[in-house]
Design a protein around this motif. Structure first.
Motif, mmCIF file in Angstrom:
data_model
loop_
_atom_site.group_PDB
_atom_site.id
_atom_site.type_symbol
_atom_site.label_atom_id
_atom_site.label_comp_id
_atom_site.label_asym_id
_atom_site.label_seq_id
_atom_site.Cartn_x
_atom_site.Cartn_y
_atom_site.Cartn_z
ATOM 1 N N TRP A 221 -0.446 -21.829 -7.858
ATOM 2 C CA TRP A 221 -1.183 -20.799 -7.131
ATOM 3 C C TRP A 221 -0.890 -19.464 -7.793
ATOM 4 C CZ3 TRP A 221 -0.022 -21.532 -1.177
ATOM 5 C CH2 TRP A 221 -0.698 -22.682 -0.723
ATOM 6 N N THR A 222 -1.915 -18.645 -7.960
ATOM 7 C CA THR A 222 -1.726 -17.254 -8.350
ATOM 8 C C THR A 222 -2.287 -16.384 -7.232
ATOM 9 O OG1 THR A 222 -1.891 -17.761 -10.707
ATOM 10 C CG2 THR A 222 -2.238 -15.474 -10.047
ATOM 11 N N ALA A 223 -1.450 -15.536 -6.661
ATOM 12 C CA ALA A 223 -1.840 -14.765 -5.478
ATOM 13 C C ALA A 223 -1.862 -13.276 -5.789
ATOM 14 C CB ALA A 223 -0.861 -15.040 -4.332
ATOM 15 N N LYS A 224 -2.858 -12.594 -5.237
ATOM 16 C CA LYS A 224 -2.912 -11.136 -5.207
ATOM 17 C C LYS A 224 -3.074 -10.739 -3.749
ATOM 18 C CE LYS A 224 -4.942 -8.616 -8.183
ATOM 19 N NZ LYS A 224 -5.953 -7.901 -8.994
ATOM 20 N N SER A 225 -2.222 -9.839 -3.282
ATOM 21 C CA SER A 225 -2.237 -9.555 -1.840
ATOM 22 C C SER A 225 -1.921 -8.096 -1.551
ATOM 23 C CB SER A 225 -1.215 -10.436 -1.122
ATOM 24 O OG SER A 225 0.102 -10.156 -1.563
ATOM 25 N N ARG A 226 -2.455 -7.649 -0.434
ATOM 26 C CA ARG A 226 -2.070 -6.369 0.162
ATOM 27 C C ARG A 226 -1.858 -6.658 1.642
ATOM 28 N NH1 ARG A 226 -4.855 -1.627 1.978
ATOM 29 N NH2 ARG A 226 -6.847 -2.599 1.443
ATOM 30 N N VAL A 227 -0.632 -7.049 1.956
ATOM 31 C CA VAL A 227 -0.263 -7.525 3.290
ATOM 32 C C VAL A 227 0.812 -6.618 3.867
ATOM 33 C CG1 VAL A 227 0.739 -9.457 4.587
ATOM 34 C CG2 VAL A 227 -0.854 -9.901 2.711
ATOM 35 N N LYS A 228 0.718 -6.360 5.160
ATOM 36 C CA LYS A 228 1.714 -5.529 5.830
ATOM 37 C C LYS A 228 2.295 -6.301 7.001
ATOM 38 C CE LYS A 228 1.129 -1.202 5.795
ATOM 39 N NZ LYS A 228 0.616 0.187 5.978
ATOM 40 N N LEU A 229 3.621 -6.253 7.126
ATOM 41 C CA LEU A 229 4.328 -6.901 8.229
ATOM 42 C C LEU A 229 5.237 -5.886 8.894
ATOM 43 C CD1 LEU A 229 5.271 -9.409 9.858
ATOM 44 C CD2 LEU A 229 6.975 -9.790 8.075
ATOM 45 N N LYS A 230 5.023 -5.661 10.195
ATOM 46 C CA LYS A 230 5.891 -4.790 10.970
ATOM 47 C C LYS A 230 6.699 -5.626 11.944
ATOM 48 C CE LYS A 230 3.148 -0.517 10.970
ATOM 49 N NZ LYS A 230 2.459 0.482 11.828
ATOM 50 N N GLY A 231 7.942 -5.253 12.115
ATOM 51 C CA GLY A 231 8.797 -5.929 13.079
ATOM 52 C C GLY A 231 9.642 -4.927 13.833
ATOM 53 N N ALA A 232 9.844 -5.192 15.116
ATOM 54 C CA ALA A 232 10.722 -4.358 15.935
ATOM 55 C C ALA A 232 11.597 -5.266 16.773
ATOM 56 C CB ALA A 232 9.907 -3.422 16.836
#
Length: 478
Positions: free
Chosen positions: A220-231
């Protein structure tokens, strides 16, 4: 404590067991028109029980609800040679799998626990007080994820799949509330409101703004713009060595490092019920209309208890599990476990600079009801329209009910909810409510008779269950 928020949360959501608590602010829609029910006040602050009560601690309201448009066994497994095999089995055609999969495949789920509850009348007013734990959780898996798993690996060919609608959102908090309702206009109009103090426990928000995976026959070759917020209390990101690149470390979940309250907020519910008993048109005099808007509010999360991660739009190559050899003996959970682990490593999240504190809104929900008296003090017919406004997913339900009260201490309701039942299930509620002693209620909006050992419904798109115990006092009110 470790929480692998992407892997664990998304797997659980995929199999309709996303664990989220939704206690004092939820009740079975089947019991909305049952006047013996104190739990229905959570659906409309103007709805009141017919006597005062004290809930049995930790037993006054236990609630489970899960709804999906796709994730049941009939969509994910198929009959083959006398047994059921997963959608990944080589003998199950791609076309047969994809005809059951929507462009967006979501789960919204709630489990609830009320810690303490009590309500009483004072003249024409009714007061109730509640303490409970709540979360709201939603997950969405785009159709392209299934296409990636089922047809992503093609010999001598590369295929690009767009997974940009992948999302997970979960919000957990303690709710302390006070509800007040009063009657007006010769007892024709009842107006109620609930004020809530919210103590945030945790929050997760995974948003794939862009995520594409190009699958060859071995990579797999992946290109991503992902955001993860955690509190969460003392939250920090945990990293482990990459399975595919010894020079890279991958985000592997969250750790909680302290015990504190990471967020504070407020909420409001408002509702009204109007009895048309005094209107001049005869047949309308047996009609009641009601409206409620719930969970108008927010939680502010403190800076020291917030983490934000993101991925850059750079190519990441991984060698994922070989999904083409998965057969009938591999469970649905194993398939999604492998898939989420591969996607997690392909996204390659890394911690940003401190994002500071931030504020999240509650998921507002709306209820509109119509109730018509069929047999005085014995039977009514009801219609309830419910909407839940999520950050990524908004769900609607239409519930029709027949509500029968053969004795003053016994109330029943039979319902059908149109959006998720598909004529495969129905709702049922029973309240045993004597004027003295112990009151008991049991309710379900989607009565499911066939489930798997993993608690997946075989054909229905919803599960729902509620049970409660209370002690009444003060006698019945008419």
């Amino acid at each position: 404590m470790k929480l692998n928020s992407i892997s664990s949360g998304l797997i659980i959501a995929m199999v309709c067991c996303l664990l989220s608590l939704d206690g004092t602010a939820q009740s079975s829609r089947t019991s909305y028109f049952m006047k013996t029910s104190y739990a229905r006040t959570s659906l409309n602050a103007a709805l009141r029980p017919d006597q005062s009560y004290i809930g049995i601690p930790f037993m006054s309201n236990i609630y489970l609800d899960a709804r999906t448009n796709t994730f049941n066994l009939n969509n994910l497994t198929f009959p083959l040679d006398g047994e059921r095999v997963t959608f990944m089995h080589a003998q199950i055609p791609v076309e047969k799998v994809m005809e059951n999969i929507s462009n967006n495949n979501y789960v919204t789920a709630n489990i609830g626990l009320s810690i303490f509850s009590a309500g009483f009348f004072r003249g024409d007013s009714h007061w109730s007080f509640d303490l409970g734990v709540r979360t709201d959780g939603d997950a969405n898996v785009p159709k392209s994820v299934f296409e990636l798993l089922k047809v992503g690996f093609k010999e001598n060919e590369t295929v690009t799949h767009d997974l940009s609608d992948l999302s997970l959102d979960q919000n957990a908090f303690i709710e302390i509330s006070a509800t007040h309702s009063r009657v007006f206009l010769n007892n024709s109009l009842t107006v109620g409101a609930r004020a809530k103090l919210l103590l945030g426990l945790s929050y997760i928000d995974l948003d794939a703004k862009s995520l594409s995976i190009t699958a060859g026959n071995e990579f797999w070759t992946a290109k991503s713009r992902v955001k993860l917020k955690g509190a969460g209390p003392g939250i920090y990101a945990y990293y482990s060595d990459s399975d595919y690149n010894p020079e890279r470390r991958n985000f592997d979940g969250f750790h909680y490092g302290s015990f504190n309250i990471p967020g504070y907020g407020m909420g409001l519910d408002v509702g009204g019920v109007y009895d048309l008993k005094d209107v001049p048109v005869g047949f309308l005099q047996k009609l009641k209309v009601s409206y409620a808007l719930n969970d108008i509010g927010f939680i502010s999360w403190t800076k020291s208890n917030v983490v934000q991660l993101s991925s850059q739009e750079t190519e990441v190559t991984v060698s994922p599990h070989n999904y083409t050899i998965i057969g009938g003996n591999t469970s649905i959970n194993d398939i999604f476990n492998n898939a989420v682990d591969d996607i997690r490593q392909a996204i390659n999240l890394h911690e940003d600079a401190s994002p500071g504190g931030y504020t999240t809104s509650l998921r507002a929900n709306m209820n509109v009801g119509l109730e018509y008296e069929v047999w005085k003090d014995k039977m009514t017919a009801g219609f309830l329209y419910s909407t839940k406004f999520g950050k990524y997913i908004t769900t609607n339900e239409f519930t029709f009910s027949a509500n029968y009260m053969p004795k003053s201490w016994l109330a029943t309701s039979f319902s059908y909810s149109a959006a998720y039942s598909a004529f495969n299930t129905f709702g049922l509620a029973v309240h045993i409510a004597p004027a003295r002693g112990l009151n008991f209620f049991l309710a379900s909006d989607y009565t499911v008779f066939k489930i798997s050992p993993q608690f997946l419904p075989t054909s229905s798109n919803a599960l729902n269950f509620q049970i409660g115990l209370s002690v009444p006092f003060g006698g019945k009110r008419r």
